[in-house]
Design an enzyme around this catalytic site. Sequence first.
Site, short mmCIF file in Angstrom:
data_model
loop_
_atom_site.label_atom_id
_atom_site.label_comp_id
_atom_site.label_asym_id
_atom_site.label_seq_id
_atom_site.Cartn_x
_atom_site.Cartn_y
_atom_site.Cartn_z
N GLU A 9 0.86 -1.02 0.00
CA GLU A 9 -0.01 -0.09 -0.04
C GLU A 9 1.06 1.30 -0.14
O GLU A 9 0.54 2.29 -0.53
CB GLU A 9 -0.94 0.03 1.10
CG GLU A 9 -1.87 1.26 0.88
CD GLU A 9 -3.35 1.17 1.74
OE1 GLU A 9 -4.01 2.07 1.82
OE2 GLU A 9 -3.62 -0.10 2.49
N SER A 10 1.93 1.16 0.60
CA SER A 10 2.91 2.26 0.80
C SER A 10 3.55 2.76 -0.69
O SER A 10 3.26 3.74 -1.29
CB SER A 10 4.18 2.00 1.53
OG SER A 10 3.78 2.02 2.91
#
Length: 142
Positions: free
Chosen positions: A62-63
């Site tokens: 997700e980062s």
Amino acid sequence: MFNTSVSIDFLQSLDKDTIARHLGIEYLEVGEDYIVARMPVDHRTHQPFGILHGGASVVLAESLGSVASYLTLKDPEKQRAVGLEINANHVRPVQSGYVYGRVTPIHVGRTTHLWEIRITNEENKLVCISRLTVAVVDANRG
């Protein structure tokens, strides 16, 4: 594809005081349509049985996807890229060393982005494959 020439230092600055920094995620490379980062497999990212926690892999995925979306925004001061949905398939365990994530676009539209994130071990074997859907929203929305 990305709206600006981006340095690794700039990407690292985005993670100040975040879970990504806490887990030791480091950006390594930015290409025309991809970003590569690595994350240590250690006490911060282990689950109780001494292997990489699936949630840590999802944080890496997700980062990477969120930063990639941010870099495609037409007006980052008026828009935000926020995670809408993420899935991950964990393929093999890792006990130590580093895992490497590489994000590439599947779809970059006006209001939604879809990213593929492949996480591999130091031998370039697949550890996790993830897909992230990002919504592009108005930054002033409550």
